[in-house]
Design an enzyme around this catalytic site. Structure first.
Site, PDB file in Angstrom:
ATOM      1  N   GLY A  46       2.515   1.903  -7.303  1.00 54.88           N
ATOM      2  CA  GLY A  46       1.853   2.458  -7.227  1.00 54.88           C
ATOM      3  C   GLY A  46       2.751   3.511  -5.616  1.00 54.88           C
ATOM      4  N   ARG A  47       2.474   5.482  -6.223  1.00 59.03           N
ATOM      5  CA  ARG A  47       3.246   6.315  -5.773  1.00 59.03           C
ATOM      6  C   ARG A  47       2.556   7.571  -5.604  1.00 59.03           C
ATOM      7  NH1 ARG A  47       7.403   8.790  -7.884  1.00 59.03           N
ATOM      8  NH2 ARG A  47       8.415   6.556  -9.187  1.00 59.03           N
ATOM      9  N   GLY A  49       3.497  11.859  -2.718  1.00 59.46           N
ATOM     10  CA  GLY A  49       4.750  12.223  -2.713  1.00 59.46           C
ATOM     11  C   GLY A  49       5.705  12.233  -1.556  1.00 59.46           C
ATOM     12  N   VAL A  53       5.331   2.479  -3.961  1.00 64.51           N
ATOM     13  CA  VAL A  53       5.300   0.748  -3.287  1.00 64.51           C
ATOM     14  C   VAL A  53       6.057   0.148  -4.551  1.00 64.51           C
ATOM     15  CG1 VAL A  53       2.931  -0.715  -2.478  1.00 64.51           C
ATOM     16  CG2 VAL A  53       2.697   1.992  -1.984  1.00 64.51           C
ATOM     17  N   LYS A  68       6.510  -0.439   0.781  1.00 60.84           N
ATOM     18  CA  LYS A  68       6.308   0.463   0.604  1.00 60.84           C
ATOM     19  C   LYS A  68       7.915   1.793   1.223  1.00 60.84           C
ATOM     20  CE  LYS A  68       3.071   3.130   1.551  1.00 60.84           C
ATOM     21  NZ  LYS A  68       1.961   3.282   2.740  1.00 60.84           N
ATOM     22  N   ASP A 162      -7.395   8.465   6.449  1.00 58.67           N
ATOM     23  CA  ASP A 162      -7.368   9.364   5.372  1.00 58.67           C
ATOM     24  C   ASP A 162      -7.491   8.239   4.471  1.00 58.67           C
ATOM     25  OD1 ASP A 162      -6.432  10.100   3.065  1.00 58.67           O
ATOM     26  OD2 ASP A 162      -4.653   9.484   2.240  1.00 58.67           O
TER      27      ASP A 162
END
Length: 344
Positions: A46-47, A49, A53, A68, A162
């Site tokens: 995963g990524r 900005g 990860v 991360k 978030d």
């Protein structure tokens, strides 16, 4: 099944992004097979900005973790580094079955990192993209687990800021009564820390547009009730397949969060009870003081309304529909003279 992490750093969109200090999306980062702070990097999962990860192997304890790595310039900001260290400790101290455990947070060779439990499964975003709206019972189960995690974080004075489908991991459950086990992730890098560093600019805010609370947009102080709002948006989407506010451009969407009333849930998906409309109106109230005080309070009222709606729609369960009445059977031959004498 490999973990479909969509774990993104604060202030990023869910889609892949690039950053001057991070390897380009979709390319070999050059870190695969390398050892970072005692973790052997195996695969990018995963990524966003401000972070990437990886699935990694903890060489010391011989276990798989989600590692991360934050953008290098974050480590060069003293304000961020101090808050990162403090809030990572707070996140690691929360022992809750629905919060992804943080094993370690630190700095190595100028890069900040967080090692977390690796959760096999998928995130809620992938689940909704594949299956569409969930059945009310399943949506309620998932919402209750996320609400429990958020309330636990709020008890430690930690606000997520978030809450979105990409930060909700759905793993396989233990039995028929618990078909899924849900984890809330992305506590290791809090959004308040990022905003204090200057990495956000005027007119920007942290959070994801579809789920961001009005007070986040306007830059006002936030507490756990901003997570109530975001959770309300997420649960609305699990029930209808779409977030409550949909507009043609970002500015119109931000305006809607701040000023437009949410659409009635019962109009977005036929068959859902009208009683749920008022529950979402309160969860998505523009003023924090008009919302539910806790996430579990919101979810408990919603699940009760959904269950009442199910009973009302379903026959033979004491609802508004009555059991069909079949005509009585014909009397046996030997009894007919009796019925005949009674005028039957």
């Amino acid at each position: 099944m490999a973990q479909e992490h969509r774990d993104t750093a604060p202030g990023t969109e869910a889609h892949p992004a690039t950053h001057p200090g991070l390897p380009a999306a979709g390319r070999d980062s050059g870190l695969l097979g390398k050892r970072i702070a005692g973790y052997l990097v195996e695969e990018e999962i995963g990524r966003g900005g401000m972070a990437v990860v990886y699935r990694a192997f903890d060489v010391r304890l011989e276990r798989t973790v989600a590692l991360k790595l934050l953008a290098p310039e974050l480590a060069r900001n003293d304000t961020f580094r101090k808050r990162f260290a403090h809030e990572s400790r707070v996140a690691a101290a929360i022992d809750h079955p629905h919060i992804v455990p943080v094993f370690e947070a630190g700095e190595t060779e100028g890069v900040l990192y967080i090692a977390m439990r690796y959760v096999p499964g998928q995130d809620l975003r992938a689940l909704l993209d594949r299956e569409g709206p969930l059945e009310p019972v399943a949506a309620g189960r998932i919402a209750a687990q996320v609400a429990s995690a958020l309330d636990a974080a709020h008890a430690h004075d930690l606000v997520h800021r978030d809450v979105k489908p990409g930060n909700i991991l759905v793993a396989e459950g233990t039995d028929r009564d618990h078909p899924e086990h849900v984890y809330l992730t992305d506590f290791g890098l809090t959004k308040k820390s990022l905003s204090l560093t200057g990495f956000t600019t005027v007119g920007q805010f942290v959070g994801t547009l579809d789920y961001v609370a009005p007070e986040q947009i306007s830059g006002k102080p936030v507490d756990g009730r901003c997570d109530v709002y975001s959770l309300g948006c997420v649960v609305f989407e699990t029930l209808t397949g779409v977030p409550p506010f949909r507009r043609d451009d970002d500015m119109a969407l931000l305006w809607a969060h701040q000023y437009d009333p949410p659409p009635p849930l019962s109009e977005e998906r036929k068959g859902l009870p009208e009683a749920a409309d008022g529950i979402f109106a309160r969860a998505l109230a523009k003023a924090p003081e008009e919302r539910y005080g806790t996430c579990l309070e919101f979810v408990a009222e919603l699940r009760a309304a959904l269950e009442r709606g199910e009973r009302t729609r379903s026959p033979y369960r004491g609802g508004s529909e009555e059991r069909p009445v079949s005509p009585p059977p014909e009397p046996p031959e030997w009894a007919r003279p009796v019925f005949k004498s009674l005028g039957a």
